[in-house]
Design a protein around this motif. Structure first.
Motif, PDB file in Angstrom:
ATOM      1  N   ALA A   1       0.822  -1.306  -0.188  1.00 56.22           N
ATOM      2  CA  ALA A   1       0.108  -0.037  -0.084  1.00 56.22           C
ATOM      3  C   ALA A   1       0.778   1.325   0.125  1.00 56.22           C
ATOM      4  CB  ALA A   1      -0.967  -0.033   1.351  1.00 56.22           C
ATOM      5  N   PHE A   2       1.979   1.062   0.512  1.00 60.49           N
ATOM      6  CA  PHE A   2       2.936   2.511   0.553  1.00 60.49           C
ATOM      7  C   PHE A   2       3.508   2.929  -0.459  1.00 60.49           C
ATOM      8  CE2 PHE A   2       7.055   4.474   1.775  1.00 60.49           C
ATOM      9  CZ  PHE A   2       6.360   5.472   2.498  1.00 60.49           C
ATOM     10  N   ARG A   3       3.684   2.012  -1.412  1.00 59.89           N
ATOM     11  CA  ARG A   3       4.113   2.177  -2.667  1.00 59.89           C
ATOM     12  C   ARG A   3       3.155   3.020  -3.475  1.00 59.89           C
ATOM     13  NH1 ARG A   3       7.135  -3.409  -4.680  1.00 59.89           N
ATOM     14  NH2 ARG A   3       8.392  -3.681  -2.907  1.00 59.89           N
ATOM     15  N   ARG A   4       1.830   2.715  -3.229  1.00 57.21           N
ATOM     16  CA  ARG A   4       0.905   3.245  -3.928  1.00 57.21           C
ATOM     17  C   ARG A   4       0.302   4.722  -3.361  1.00 57.21           C
ATOM     18  NH1 ARG A   4      -3.116  -2.074  -5.200  1.00 57.21           N
ATOM     19  NH2 ARG A   4      -1.284  -3.426  -6.185  1.00 57.21           N
ATOM     20  N   MET A   5       0.721   4.885  -2.323  1.00 55.96           N
ATOM     21  CA  MET A   5       0.317   6.158  -1.669  1.00 55.96           C
ATOM     22  C   MET A   5       1.274   7.117  -1.687  1.00 55.96           C
ATOM     23  SD  MET A   5       0.406   5.667   2.459  1.00 55.96           S
ATOM     24  CE  MET A   5      -0.530   3.998   2.379  1.00 55.96           C
ATOM     25  N   ILE A   6       2.525   6.745  -2.348  1.00 59.06           N
ATOM     26  CA  ILE A   6       3.446   7.909  -2.336  1.00 59.06           C
ATOM     27  C   ILE A   6       3.328   9.189  -3.220  1.00 59.06           C
ATOM     28  CG2 ILE A   6       5.919   8.415  -3.196  1.00 59.06           C
ATOM     29  CD1 ILE A   6       6.928   5.446  -2.144  1.00 59.06           C
ATOM     30  N   PRO A   7       2.843   8.852  -4.479  1.00 61.07           N
ATOM     31  CA  PRO A   7       2.461  10.134  -5.253  1.00 61.07           C
ATOM     32  C   PRO A   7       1.453  11.116  -4.621  1.00 61.07           C
ATOM     33  CG  PRO A   7       2.435   8.246  -6.643  1.00 61.07           C
ATOM     34  CD  PRO A   7       2.489   7.593  -5.268  1.00 61.07           C
TER      35      PRO A   7
END
Length: 236
Positions: free
Chosen positions: A160-166
Motif C-alpha cells: 500500500a505504501f508504494r501506491r500512496m507515495i504520489p
C-alpha cells in the motif's frame, strides 16, 4: 519601477528566519499528520469488517468499541475536510483557550492545526491505498496463522505504501503552502515575514518575488525527495 536586488539581500536574513519557521511547522505538522492519518485510515478500512455481528455477540465490549472508533474516525474526517484550515486554526488559537481554560501559543496552534488537517486527508490516502491491495494477500496471511497486526505491517503496508507515495507527496506540498495561512494568528513564518518587510520598505515586487522563489525551492525539494523514494520503491 526598477527591480532592486539589494532589497532582497537586505531582507534575506528575515526571510530565511521565516523559512525556518515554515519548515518546522510543516515538518512537525506532517509528522503528526502521517501518524494520525495512518491510524485513522486503518480504522476506517479494517475496523468495520473486523467487528462483525458475530464478533459483537461473542464480546459485547469489543463489539461496541470497534464501530464506535469507526464512527469517530468518519466524523473526524468529515468535519476537518468540510471546514477551511483558517477556521480550524482560529478555533484552536482563539476559541479553545476559552473552552478549556488553557493558553495556546501561535506556534503550537499552527502545528496542531496542520496535524489535524493533514491527518484527515492522509487518512483518506491511506484508506484508498489499503483498499487497493488485493484481498487475497490478507487471506494468505490469515492462512499462515499471522495476527492482524503482522499481516498489516509485513504484507499489506509495504504494498500500500508504494501506491500512496504520489498522493502523499501532493499532500506534503499542499501542507507546506497551507502553512502560509497561519499569518492570521501572527506566526512569524515566511509569508508573515514577507508582509512585515514589505510594509516597512514598500518594495512589493522584490519581496513577494523572493518569497515565491523560496516556496518554489522548498516544494521542488519535496518533489525531488519523493521522486527518488518512488524510484527506489519501484526497484525493490
Amino acid at each position: 519601477m526598477d527591480f532592486d536586488f539589494s532589497v532582497i539581500q537586505d531582507a534575506l536574513p528575515s526571510l530565511l528566519a521565516g523559512t525556518w519557521v515554515t519548515i518546522k511547522i510543516t515538518f512537525w505538522g506532517l509528522f503528526g499528520g502521517v501518524l494520525l492519518g495512518a491510524i485513522t485510515g486503518v480504522i476506517r478500512t479494517y475496523i468495520p469488517s473486523l467487528f462483525s455481528a458475530e464478533a459483537i455477540r461473542r464480546n459485547l465490549i469489543t463489539g461496541i468499541l470497534g464501530p464506535l472508533l469507526s464512527l469517530v474516525a468518519q466524523i473526524y474526517v468529515l468535519v476537518v475536510r468540510g471546514t477551511p484550515i483558517v477556521v480550524q486554526v482560529m478555533f484552536i488559537y482563539f476559541a479553545l483557550p476559552l473552552l478549556m481554560d488553557v493558553r495556546v501559543d501561535g506556534m503550537s496552534a499552527a502545528i496542531a492545526t496542520l496535524i489535524i488537517n493533514s491527518g484527515a486527508y492522509i487518512a483518506e490516502i491511506v484508506r484508498g491505498a489499503l483498499q487497493s491491495v488485493p484481498k487475497g494477500l490478507f487471506e494468505a496471511g490469515q492462512s499462515m496463522g499471522l495476527s492482524f497486526y503482522r499481516i498489516l505491517l509485513k504484507i499489506i503496508w509495504p504494498v500500500a505504501f508504494r501506491r500512496m507515495i504520489p498522493a502523499l507527496g501532493n499532500q506534503c506540498i499542499i501542507s507546506l503552502k497551507d502553512s502560509s495561512l497561519f499569518i492570521v494568528i501572527g506566526v512569524a513564518e515566511l509569508t508573515r515575514q514577507g508582509q512585515e518587510i514589505m510594509a516597512a520598505n514598500f518594495r512589493a515586487v522584490e519581496i513577494w518575488g523572493a518569497v515565491a522563489v523560496i516556496y518554489l525551492i522548498l516544494n521542488g525539494l519535496i518533489a525531488l525527495v519523493l521522486k527518488i523514494m518512488e524510484h527506489r520503491m519501484r526497484n525493490v
